[in-house]
Design a protein around this motif. Sequence first.
Motif, PDB file in Angstrom:
ATOM      1  N   ILE A  91       0.724  -1.269   0.293  1.00 54.81           N
ATOM      2  CA  ILE A  91       0.111   0.052   0.091  1.00 54.81           C
ATOM      3  C   ILE A  91       0.718   1.144  -0.071  1.00 54.81           C
ATOM      4  CG2 ILE A  91      -1.906   1.384   0.811  1.00 54.81           C
ATOM      5  CD1 ILE A  91      -2.744  -1.506   0.254  1.00 54.81           C
ATOM      6  N   GLU A  92       0.648   2.253  -1.092  1.00 55.47           N
ATOM      7  CA  GLU A  92       1.703   3.836  -0.722  1.00 55.47           C
ATOM      8  C   GLU A  92       0.700   4.483  -0.360  1.00 55.47           C
ATOM      9  OE1 GLU A  92       2.846   3.418  -5.260  1.00 55.47           O
ATOM     10  OE2 GLU A  92       3.703   1.896  -4.881  1.00 55.47           O
ATOM     11  N   ASP A  93       1.171   5.334  -0.222  1.00 56.64           N
ATOM     12  CA  ASP A  93       0.297   7.182   0.044  1.00 56.64           C
ATOM     13  C   ASP A  93      -0.793   7.149  -0.837  1.00 56.64           C
ATOM     14  OD1 ASP A  93       1.381   6.667   2.568  1.00 56.64           O
ATOM     15  OD2 ASP A  93       2.775   8.304   2.082  1.00 56.64           O
ATOM     16  N   GLY A  94      -2.192   7.542  -0.860  1.00 49.91           N
ATOM     17  CA  GLY A  94      -2.903   8.004  -2.209  1.00 49.91           C
ATOM     18  C   GLY A  94      -3.051   6.479  -2.756  1.00 49.91           C
ATOM     19  N   ASP A  95      -3.309   6.107  -2.156  1.00 45.43           N
ATOM     20  CA  ASP A  95      -3.441   4.754  -3.170  1.00 45.43           C
ATOM     21  C   ASP A  95      -5.512   5.160  -3.133  1.00 45.43           C
ATOM     22  OD1 ASP A  95      -2.069   3.721  -4.394  1.00 45.43           O
ATOM     23  OD2 ASP A  95      -2.252   1.411  -2.414  1.00 45.43           O
ATOM     24  N   HIS A  96      -5.757   4.120  -3.712  1.00 45.39           N
ATOM     25  CA  HIS A  96      -7.456   3.905  -3.984  1.00 45.39           C
ATOM     26  C   HIS A  96      -7.715   2.423  -4.216  1.00 45.39           C
ATOM     27  CE1 HIS A  96      -7.454   8.719  -5.489  1.00 45.39           C
ATOM     28  NE2 HIS A  96      -8.725   8.337  -4.859  1.00 45.39           N
ATOM     29  N   ILE A  97      -8.747   2.119  -2.564  1.00 44.52           N
ATOM     30  CA  ILE A  97      -8.249   0.659  -2.213  1.00 44.52           C
ATOM     31  C   ILE A  97      -9.854   0.669  -2.350  1.00 44.52           C
ATOM     32  CG2 ILE A  97      -7.413  -0.784  -1.090  1.00 44.52           C
ATOM     33  CD1 ILE A  97      -5.252   0.739  -0.369  1.00 44.52           C
ATOM     34  N   ILE A  98     -10.591  -0.939  -2.941  1.00 46.05           N
ATOM     35  CA  ILE A  98     -11.570  -1.555  -2.480  1.00 46.05           C
ATOM     36  C   ILE A  98     -11.104  -2.668  -1.206  1.00 46.05           C
ATOM     37  CG2 ILE A  98     -13.866  -2.709  -3.339  1.00 46.05           C
ATOM     38  CD1 ILE A  98     -13.432  -1.079  -5.605  1.00 46.05           C
ATOM     39  N   ASN A 166     -13.037   3.559 -10.385  1.00 43.00           N
ATOM     40  CA  ASN A 166     -11.825   2.968 -10.600  1.00 43.00           C
ATOM     41  C   ASN A 166     -10.877   3.328  -8.941  1.00 43.00           C
ATOM     42  OD1 ASN A 166     -12.945   2.851 -13.444  1.00 43.00           O
ATOM     43  ND2 ASN A 166     -13.718   5.052 -13.414  1.00 43.00           N
ATOM     44  N   ALA A 167     -10.802   2.181  -8.821  1.00 42.16           N
ATOM     45  CA  ALA A 167      -9.882   2.205  -7.949  1.00 42.16           C
ATOM     46  C   ALA A 167      -8.549   1.889  -7.582  1.00 42.16           C
ATOM     47  CB  ALA A 167     -10.263   1.015  -6.754  1.00 42.16           C
ATOM     48  N   ASP A 168      -7.487   1.605  -7.250  1.00 45.31           N
ATOM     49  CA  ASP A 168      -6.026   1.868  -7.907  1.00 45.31           C
ATOM     50  C   ASP A 168      -5.866   0.248  -7.813  1.00 45.31           C
ATOM     51  OD1 ASP A 168      -4.918   3.636  -8.406  1.00 45.31           O
ATOM     52  OD2 ASP A 168      -5.051   4.683  -6.466  1.00 45.31           O
ATOM     53  N   LYS A 169      -6.211   0.031  -5.949  1.00 44.94           N
ATOM     54  CA  LYS A 169      -6.268  -1.217  -6.168  1.00 44.94           C
ATOM     55  C   LYS A 169      -7.896  -2.227  -5.060  1.00 44.94           C
ATOM     56  CE  LYS A 169      -1.522  -1.023  -4.720  1.00 44.94           C
ATOM     57  NZ  LYS A 169      -0.104   0.139  -3.661  1.00 44.94           N
ATOM     58  N   VAL A 170      -7.620  -3.882  -5.423  1.00 44.79           N
ATOM     59  CA  VAL A 170      -8.613  -4.027  -4.757  1.00 44.79           C
ATOM     60  C   VAL A 170      -8.242  -5.443  -3.587  1.00 44.79           C
ATOM     61  CG1 VAL A 170      -9.468  -5.724  -6.759  1.00 44.79           C
ATOM     62  CG2 VAL A 170     -11.117  -5.746  -4.900  1.00 44.79           C
ATOM     63  N   ILE A 171      -8.451  -5.185  -2.551  1.00 42.69           N
ATOM     64  CA  ILE A 171      -8.104  -6.570  -2.019  1.00 42.69           C
ATOM     65  C   ILE A 171      -9.473  -7.385  -1.606  1.00 42.69           C
ATOM     66  CG2 ILE A 171      -6.281  -7.193   0.143  1.00 42.69           C
ATOM     67  CD1 ILE A 171      -5.235  -4.446  -0.405  1.00 42.69           C
ATOM     68  N   PHE A 172      -9.226  -8.823  -1.470  1.00 47.14           N
ATOM     69  CA  PHE A 172     -10.140  -9.489  -0.898  1.00 47.14           C
ATOM     70  C   PHE A 172     -10.163 -10.843  -0.789  1.00 47.14           C
ATOM     71  CE2 PHE A 172      -9.543 -10.481  -5.127  1.00 47.14           C
ATOM     72  CZ  PHE A 172     -10.283 -11.784  -5.118  1.00 47.14           C
ATOM     73  N   SER A 173     -10.485 -11.544  -0.003  1.00 48.18           N
ATOM     74  CA  SER A 173     -10.665 -12.593   0.155  1.00 48.18           C
ATOM     75  C   SER A 173     -11.006 -14.093  -0.200  1.00 48.18           C
ATOM     76  CB  SER A 173     -10.204 -12.932   1.548  1.00 48.18           C
ATOM     77  OG  SER A 173      -9.432 -14.289   1.940  1.00 48.18           O
ATOM     78  N   CYS A 174     -11.495 -14.690   0.046  1.00 48.95           N
ATOM     79  CA  CYS A 174     -12.262 -16.485  -0.271  1.00 48.95           C
ATOM     80  C   CYS A 174     -13.049 -17.432   0.865  1.00 48.95           C
ATOM     81  CB  CYS A 174     -11.922 -16.289  -2.005  1.00 48.95           C
ATOM     82  SG  CYS A 174     -10.717 -17.417  -1.669  1.00 48.95           S
ATOM     83  N   LYS A 175     -12.915 -18.170   0.134  1.00 47.91           N
ATOM     84  CA  LYS A 175     -13.029 -19.663   1.012  1.00 47.91           C
ATOM     85  C   LYS A 175     -12.456 -20.213   0.882  1.00 47.91           C
ATOM     86  CE  LYS A 175     -16.840 -18.161   3.759  1.00 47.91           C
ATOM     87  NZ  LYS A 175     -16.519 -18.733   5.384  1.00 47.91           N
ATOM     88  N   GLY A 176     -12.606 -20.495  -1.373  1.00 48.94           N
ATOM     89  CA  GLY A 176     -11.654 -21.679  -1.626  1.00 48.94           C
ATOM     90  C   GLY A 176     -10.961 -21.134  -2.854  1.00 48.94           C
ATOM     91  N   ILE A 177      -9.621 -21.297  -3.579  1.00 46.62           N
ATOM     92  CA  ILE A 177      -9.390 -21.309  -4.786  1.00 46.62           C
ATOM     93  C   ILE A 177      -8.688 -22.516  -5.296  1.00 46.62           C
ATOM     94  CG2 ILE A 177      -7.596 -20.143  -3.156  1.00 46.62           C
ATOM     95  CD1 ILE A 177      -6.028 -18.549  -5.770  1.00 46.62           C
ATOM     96  N   ASP A 178      -8.981 -22.900  -6.490  1.00 48.75           N
ATOM     97  CA  ASP A 178      -8.684 -23.650  -7.131  1.00 48.75           C
ATOM     98  C   ASP A 178      -8.667 -23.934  -8.847  1.00 48.75           C
ATOM     99  OD1 ASP A 178      -9.423 -27.334  -6.708  1.00 48.75           O
ATOM    100  OD2 ASP A 178     -10.224 -26.411  -8.893  1.00 48.75           O
ATOM    101  N   MET A 179      -7.874 -24.631  -8.948  1.00 48.28           N
ATOM    102  CA  MET A 179      -6.714 -24.250 -10.201  1.00 48.28           C
ATOM    103  C   MET A 179      -8.215 -24.327 -12.028  1.00 48.28           C
ATOM    104  SD  MET A 179      -3.194 -26.070 -10.572  1.00 48.28           S
ATOM    105  CE  MET A 179      -2.306 -26.137  -8.863  1.00 48.28           C
TER     106      MET A 179
END
Length: 262
Positions: A91-98, A166-179
């Motif tokens: 995270i950088e100063d001035g970021d717009h983050i979801i 229109n954010a710079d970054k989105v940071i989120f989590s989930c229950k599962g990740i599968d190929m």
Amino acid sequence: MIGAERRNIILEKLQEEKKVVVSELSGLFEVSEETIRRDLDRLDKEGLAVKSYGGATLPEKDSSIDLPFMVRQKKNMVGKRKIAKLLADLIEDGDHIIVDPSTTTLSMIREIRNKERLTIITNSIEVMIELNEQEGWDVLSTGGQLKANYLALVGPKTIESLKAFNADKVIFSCKGIDMEKGITDANELFSATKSAMLSSAGLKILAVDCTKFGSVAFSKICEACDMDMIVTDQRPDDAWLKYFKDKGIECVYEEDSDNSIR
């Protein structure tokens, strides 16, 4: 103690011990066994527990369980703190983050309080409360319908609101990740909201602990290859590292003195 608090503690014990016994819970809470049975009946109907003779057990498909926020917050706290510290470095100063209403992103928020001029866009009530007295930041709520016990706003109004950003970054989590099955969550409302978040940001960052790799939950958010970066608490296995390399996804994790792999 009100019933909701008691049931949350029962869920915590189930997560730790995999089963609970009516007679033991009755003694712990100093209530009748019939009261405990009613609690277990309710948890069973909500899909959070499976009633058995004299008690209850965890459902077999634990990755599909949509636990209340207060219970999720206490799971794998060490791993979440590791991820939060790694995220803070991104995270950088001035970021717009979801950010989503996950306990992992809440941990990150607590690690970046020294950053300046951030704009946080979220559907998390807990994040908004955490930042209530933060000076110099803009905190924007998506609006929407409050989902009880989850401290999150969801629904059509939430998704419509996200389209305006229109954010710079989105940071989120989930229950599962599968190929093959992609990135999934236990609840369709949350999956739809997180999908909208991804469409409204540049850099897409999935923050997920090691237990989620190879897991598949009920509702799909997106393909795993849609991510720009994965941040996790320990080194994924070689198959996952090869997958990330092949797909051009940066994987960041804590491993001795080397915190990242590209």
